[in-house]
Design a protein around this motif. Structure first.
Motif, PDB file in Angstrom:
ATOM      1  N   SER A   1      -8.550   1.857  -3.829  1.00 51.81           N
ATOM      2  CA  SER A   1      -9.641   2.833  -3.780  1.00 51.81           C
ATOM      3  C   SER A   1     -10.701   2.442  -2.747  1.00 51.81           C
ATOM      4  O   SER A   1     -11.374   3.303  -2.182  1.00 51.81           O
ATOM      5  CB  SER A   1     -10.285   2.980  -5.157  1.00 51.81           C
TER       6      SER A   1
ATOM      7  N   ASN B   1      -5.777   2.681   9.251  1.00 48.99           N
ATOM      8  CA  ASN B   1      -5.181   1.692   8.347  1.00 48.99           C
ATOM      9  C   ASN B   1      -5.463   0.265   8.818  1.00 48.99           C
ATOM     10  O   ASN B   1      -5.788  -0.611   8.012  1.00 48.99           O
ATOM     11  CB  ASN B   1      -3.668   1.920   8.248  1.00 48.99           C
TER      12      ASN B   1
ATOM     13  N   TRP C   1     -10.963   5.339   4.517  1.00 48.46           N
ATOM     14  CA  TRP C   1     -10.177   6.376   5.184  1.00 48.46           C
ATOM     15  C   TRP C   1     -10.958   7.695   5.242  1.00 48.46           C
ATOM     16  O   TRP C   1     -10.874   8.422   6.230  1.00 48.46           O
ATOM     17  CB  TRP C   1      -8.857   6.580   4.456  1.00 48.46           C
TER      18      TRP C   1
ATOM     19  N   GLU D   1     -10.043   1.098   0.170  1.00 50.17           N
ATOM     20  CA  GLU D   1      -9.532   1.573   1.450  1.00 50.17           C
ATOM     21  C   GLU D   1      -9.604   3.096   1.551  1.00 50.17           C
ATOM     22  O   GLU D   1      -9.855   3.640   2.626  1.00 50.17           O
ATOM     23  CB  GLU D   1      -8.084   1.119   1.621  1.00 50.17           C
ATOM     24  N   GLU D   2      -9.367   3.784   0.436  1.00 47.97           N
ATOM     25  CA  GLU D   2      -9.433   5.245   0.454  1.00 47.97           C
ATOM     26  C   GLU D   2     -10.827   5.717   0.850  1.00 47.97           C
ATOM     27  O   GLU D   2     -10.979   6.711   1.572  1.00 47.97           O
ATOM     28  CB  GLU D   2      -9.037   5.798  -0.910  1.00 47.97           C
TER      29      GLU D   2
ATOM     30  N   ARG E   1       0.789  -1.223   0.000  1.00 46.68           N
ATOM     31  CA  ARG E   1       0.000   0.000   0.000  1.00 46.68           C
ATOM     32  C   ARG E   1       0.825   1.280   0.000  1.00 46.68           C
ATOM     33  O   ARG E   1       0.353   2.320  -0.434  1.00 46.68           O
ATOM     34  CB  ARG E   1      -0.934   0.000   1.213  1.00 46.68           C
TER      35      ARG E   1
END
Length: 275
Positions: free
Chosen positions: A164, A176, A170, A166-167, A94
């Motif tokens: 994307s 994380n 976030w 995970e984004e 990542r």
């Protein structure tokens, strides 16, 4: 030209058939010898099949305790390896850094390092730390030895999960570690199953490490106790050896069957991303 192609395909098929027979013959020997009271080195179907070989090896000292020790040893090592591999593969997959490539090359070098090359210093270290003849110390060393290969495989599977996803987590305030636990790991579960199976199989068949680090007979796993069938004098009982070999393979087959459903699917992420 057509005749030449047919001859070429025929020759290829014959070669593949010969190779297949070479692989099948040892398996047939194990199956037939396990139910043959007078089994030898020849592959022959027993005239009077019997389960006496299985009854002879199914006892605490020969089978039950070594198999249990092997499950504890290999299961603990495989789980420890997976946890460390996931935590190591996540930043490599990542986050981009100039140290990623040197680190991966170092890991690749470690995968090709023979275990016999490090056993002497490792044994000396274990003696100083009083870890010789302990299941905990052996579990940690086997996990360490399997970790480079597990990191490579885990990173490869983790790269297949779009960042994307995970984004988006976030943006919603997830950390994380929360994104790793709730998004990445569920999506790459087939890959985790593959790494777990390969790691467990490698450890289950490991003879040298537990033979060197475990001294007490009651702590030895099945991979070492099978050595007792080969006595210093005389000829081993091939029937009992074959029966024990079949029992010895059962945990690996059961693990594969339990995880086979997870292995069947790839990363079905086609509808996870829009736009």
């Amino acid at each position: 030209m057509i005749a030449r192609d047919k001859l070429s395909k025929l020759a290829s098929n014959l070669v593949l058939l010969a190779i297949g027979i070479l692989f099948v013959l040892p398996l047939l020997w194990v199956l037939f010898a396990s139910i043959n009271r007078t089994a030898g080195l020849r592959v022959e179907f027993p005239t009077h099949p019997t389960l006496g070989n299985f009854k002879a090896v199914l006892n605490t000292d020969t089978t039950y305790r070594p198999v249990f020790n092997g499950l504890v040893l290999c299961g603990g090592s495989a789980l420890l390896t997976m946890v460390c591999a996931v935590l190591a593969a996540y930043p490599l997959s990542r986050f981009k850094s100039r140290f990623n490539r040197p680190f991966l090359l170092t890991v690749l070098f470690c995968t090709g390092l023979p275990i016999t090359a490090v056993m002497v210093p490792v044994y000396g270290l274990f003696v100083q730390l009083n870890l010789v003849d302990t299941l905990g110390g052996t579990i940690m060393f086997m996990a360490t030895a399997s970790l480079p290969f597990a990191i490579w495989l885990t990173k490869t599977f983790m790269d297949g999960v779009p960042i994307s996803l995970e984004e988006a987590a976030w943006v919603d305030g997830a950390s994380n570690m929360r994104a790793l636990k709730s998004i990445v790991l569920p999506l790459m579960w087939p890959g985790i199953a593959v790494v777990l199976i390969f790691t467990f199989i490698g450890m289950w068949g490991n003879f040298f490490v537990p033979f060197m680090l475990l001294l007490s007979p009651e702590r030895l796993p099945a991979s070492v106790s099978i050595f007792t069938f080969f006595g210093q004098y005389g000829e081993p009982n091939y029937g009992q050896l074959a029966a024990y070999s079949l029992i010895y393979t059962m945990p690996v087959l059961l693990l594969y069957l339990l995880l086979s459903k997870k292995l069947g699917g790839a990363f079905a992420l086609g509808g996870a991303i829009k736009g």
